[in-house]
Write a protein that holds these residues in place. Structure first.
Motif, PDB file in Angstrom:
ATOM      1  N   ASN A   4       0.771  -1.294   0.015  1.00  0.00           N
ATOM      2  CA  ASN A   4      -0.213  -0.088  -0.081  1.00  0.00           C
ATOM      3  C   ASN A   4       0.790   1.382   0.035  1.00  0.00           C
ATOM      4  N   GLU A   5       0.639   2.143  -0.970  1.00  0.00           N
ATOM      5  CA  GLU A   5       1.212   3.485  -0.780  1.00  0.00           C
ATOM      6  C   GLU A   5       0.631   4.293   0.138  1.00  0.00           C
ATOM      7  N   ILE A   6       1.552   4.901   0.945  1.00  0.00           N
ATOM      8  CA  ILE A   6       1.084   6.190   1.925  1.00  0.00           C
ATOM      9  C   ILE A   6       1.188   7.440   0.941  1.00  0.00           C
ATOM     10  N   PRO A   7       0.050   8.075   0.649  1.00  0.00           N
ATOM     11  CA  PRO A   7       0.213   9.098  -0.405  1.00  0.00           C
ATOM     12  C   PRO A   7       0.903  10.477   0.510  1.00  0.00           C
ATOM     13  N   LEU A   8       1.957  10.813  -0.071  1.00  0.00           N
ATOM     14  CA  LEU A   8       2.899  11.988   0.640  1.00  0.00           C
ATOM     15  C   LEU A   8       3.004  13.419  -0.420  1.00  0.00           C
ATOM     16  N   THR A   9       3.230  14.434   0.248  1.00  0.00           N
ATOM     17  CA  THR A   9       3.483  15.672  -0.786  1.00  0.00           C
ATOM     18  C   THR A   9       4.959  16.117  -0.160  1.00  0.00           C
ATOM     19  N   ALA A  10       5.546  16.930  -0.911  1.00  0.00           N
ATOM     20  CA  ALA A  10       6.780  17.441  -0.479  1.00  0.00           C
ATOM     21  C   ALA A  10       6.823  18.803   0.369  1.00  0.00           C
ATOM     22  N   GLY A  70       3.802  -5.314  12.280  1.00  0.00           N
ATOM     23  CA  GLY A  70       3.010  -5.858  11.444  1.00  0.00           C
ATOM     24  C   GLY A  70       3.194  -5.836  10.194  1.00  0.00           C
ATOM     25  N   GLY A  71       4.187  -5.203   9.664  1.00  0.00           N
ATOM     26  CA  GLY A  71       4.741  -4.899   8.306  1.00  0.00           C
ATOM     27  C   GLY A  71       5.920  -4.070   8.150  1.00  0.00           C
ATOM     28  N   ARG A  72       6.449  -3.957   7.153  1.00  0.00           N
ATOM     29  CA  ARG A  72       7.630  -3.053   6.502  1.00  0.00           C
ATOM     30  C   ARG A  72       7.175  -1.789   6.149  1.00  0.00           C
ATOM     31  N   LEU A  73       8.109  -0.694   6.328  1.00  0.00           N
ATOM     32  CA  LEU A  73       7.730   0.823   5.727  1.00  0.00           C
ATOM     33  C   LEU A  73       9.082   0.961   4.953  1.00  0.00           C
ATOM     34  N   ILE A  74       8.723   1.294   3.757  1.00  0.00           N
ATOM     35  CA  ILE A  74       9.888   1.199   2.645  1.00  0.00           C
ATOM     36  C   ILE A  74       9.600   2.444   1.762  1.00  0.00           C
ATOM     37  N   VAL A  75      10.705   3.334   1.582  1.00  0.00           N
ATOM     38  CA  VAL A  75      10.722   4.207   0.732  1.00  0.00           C
ATOM     39  C   VAL A  75      11.449   3.711  -0.510  1.00  0.00           C
ATOM     40  N   ILE A  76      10.686   3.848  -1.886  1.00  0.00           N
ATOM     41  CA  ILE A  76      11.333   3.533  -3.065  1.00  0.00           C
ATOM     42  C   ILE A  76      11.758   4.837  -3.880  1.00  0.00           C
ATOM     43  N   ALA A  77      12.564   5.092  -4.195  1.00  0.00           N
ATOM     44  CA  ALA A  77      12.987   6.407  -4.815  1.00  0.00           C
ATOM     45  C   ALA A  77      13.498   5.762  -6.495  1.00  0.00           C
ATOM     46  N   ASP A  78      13.030   6.843  -7.330  1.00  0.00           N
ATOM     47  CA  ASP A  78      13.738   6.399  -8.723  1.00  0.00           C
ATOM     48  C   ASP A  78      15.319   6.583  -8.568  1.00  0.00           C
ATOM     49  N   ASP A  79      15.596   7.445  -7.741  1.00  0.00           N
ATOM     50  CA  ASP A  79      17.063   7.733  -7.925  1.00  0.00           C
ATOM     51  C   ASP A  79      17.364   8.305  -6.513  1.00  0.00           C
ATOM     52  N   GLU A  80      18.226   7.886  -5.667  1.00  0.00           N
ATOM     53  CA  GLU A  80      18.433   8.224  -4.294  1.00  0.00           C
ATOM     54  C   GLU A  80      18.864   9.856  -4.250  1.00  0.00           C
ATOM     55  N   LEU A  82      17.092  11.744  -5.997  1.00  0.00           N
ATOM     56  CA  LEU A  82      15.920  12.319  -6.301  1.00  0.00           C
ATOM     57  C   LEU A  82      15.077  12.543  -4.893  1.00  0.00           C
ATOM     58  N   LEU A  83      15.612  11.992  -3.573  1.00  0.00           N
ATOM     59  CA  LEU A  83      15.041  12.193  -2.292  1.00  0.00           C
ATOM     60  C   LEU A  83      15.361  13.379  -1.907  1.00  0.00           C
ATOM     61  N   ASP A  84      14.950  14.420  -2.626  1.00  0.00           N
ATOM     62  CA  ASP A  84      15.289  15.730  -1.942  1.00  0.00           C
ATOM     63  C   ASP A  84      14.195  16.575  -1.482  1.00  0.00           C
ATOM     64  N   ALA A  85      14.138  17.834  -1.296  1.00  0.00           N
ATOM     65  CA  ALA A  85      13.193  18.692  -0.581  1.00  0.00           C
ATOM     66  C   ALA A  85      11.828  18.478  -1.462  1.00  0.00           C
ATOM     67  N   SER A  86      11.976  18.583  -3.036  1.00  0.00           N
ATOM     68  CA  SER A  86      10.856  18.620  -3.925  1.00  0.00           C
ATOM     69  C   SER A  86      10.332  17.081  -4.335  1.00  0.00           C
ATOM     70  N   GLY A  87      11.286  16.092  -4.086  1.00  0.00           N
ATOM     71  CA  GLY A  87      11.133  14.720  -4.664  1.00  0.00           C
ATOM     72  C   GLY A  87       9.910  13.673  -4.015  1.00  0.00           C
ATOM     73  N   LEU A  88       9.963  14.125  -2.687  1.00  0.00           N
ATOM     74  CA  LEU A  88       8.628  13.216  -1.833  1.00  0.00           C
ATOM     75  C   LEU A  88       7.354  13.261  -2.212  1.00  0.00           C
ATOM     76  N   THR A  91       8.968  11.347  -7.101  1.00  0.00           N
ATOM     77  CA  THR A  91      10.038  10.520  -7.465  1.00  0.00           C
ATOM     78  C   THR A  91      10.350   9.537  -6.470  1.00  0.00           C
ATOM     79  N   ALA A  92      10.094   9.674  -4.959  1.00  0.00           N
ATOM     80  CA  ALA A  92      10.090   9.034  -3.921  1.00  0.00           C
ATOM     81  C   ALA A  92       8.903   8.750  -3.130  1.00  0.00           C
ATOM     82  N   LYS A  93       8.560   7.580  -2.985  1.00  0.00           N
ATOM     83  CA  LYS A  93       7.382   7.186  -2.447  1.00  0.00           C
ATOM     84  C   LYS A  93       7.234   6.480  -1.278  1.00  0.00           C
ATOM     85  N   LEU A  94       6.552   6.540  -0.383  1.00  0.00           N
ATOM     86  CA  LEU A  94       6.358   5.459   1.003  1.00  0.00           C
ATOM     87  C   LEU A  94       5.461   4.332   0.770  1.00  0.00           C
ATOM     88  N   TYR A  95       5.961   3.267   1.144  1.00  0.00           N
ATOM     89  CA  TYR A  95       4.909   2.046   1.018  1.00  0.00           C
ATOM     90  C   TYR A  95       5.076   1.262   2.385  1.00  0.00           C
TER      91      TYR A  95
END
Length: 99
Positions: A4-10, A70-80, A82-88, A91-95
Motif C-alpha cells: 500500500n502506498e502512503i500518499p505524501l507531498t513534498a 506488522g509490516g515493513r515501511l519502505i521508501v522507493i525512489a527513482d534515484d537516491e 531525487l529524495l530531496d526537498a521536492s521529490g517526496l 520520485t520517492a514514495k513511501l509504502y
C-alpha cells in the motif's frame, strides 16, 4: 504480499494512519542537513519513534522490530539523489508492505 502506498507531498506534514490495525500519527519534516525525517507517534500523539531518516530501499522499521509493527515501511525512489526537498511523493514514495 500486500503493498500500500502512503500518499505524501513534498511538504512538512502530519497525519493519522492505520497500519496493520494500529493507529499511528506520522510526522514528516524536511531538515536541510539531514533530509526527510519521520516521527511516529501513537494515537494520543505521544512520540514512539523519532528521527527516522527516509532512506530508499530499506525497511525503516527494521531496528524497531520489538514494536511488532506488522509490516515493513519502505521508501522507493527513482534515484537516491531525487529524495530531496521536492521529490517526496513524486520520485520517492513511501509504502507499507505486509506479508
Amino acid at each position: 504480499m500486500v503493498i500500500n502506498e502512503i500518499p505524501l507531498t513534498a511538504t512538512n506534514q502530519q497525519f493519522s494512519i492505520t497500519l496493520s490495525g494500529t493507529v499511528w500519527q506520522m510526522r514528516i519534516i524536511w531538515r536541510d542537513v539531514a533530509g526527510w525525517m519521520l516521527d511516529m507517534l501513537n494515537a494520543s500523539g505521544a512520540p514512539v519513534i523519532t528521527g527516522i531518516p527516509l532512506q530508499s530501499g530499506q525497511d525503516l522499521l527494521a531496528q524497531y522490530a520489538w514494536l511488532k509493527p506488522g509490516g515493513r515501511l519502505i521508501v522507493i525512489a527513482d534515484d537516491e539523489q531525487l529524495l530531496d526537498a521536492s521529490g517526496l511523493g513524486k520520485t520517492a514514495k513511501l509504502y507499507w508492505i505486509t506479508d
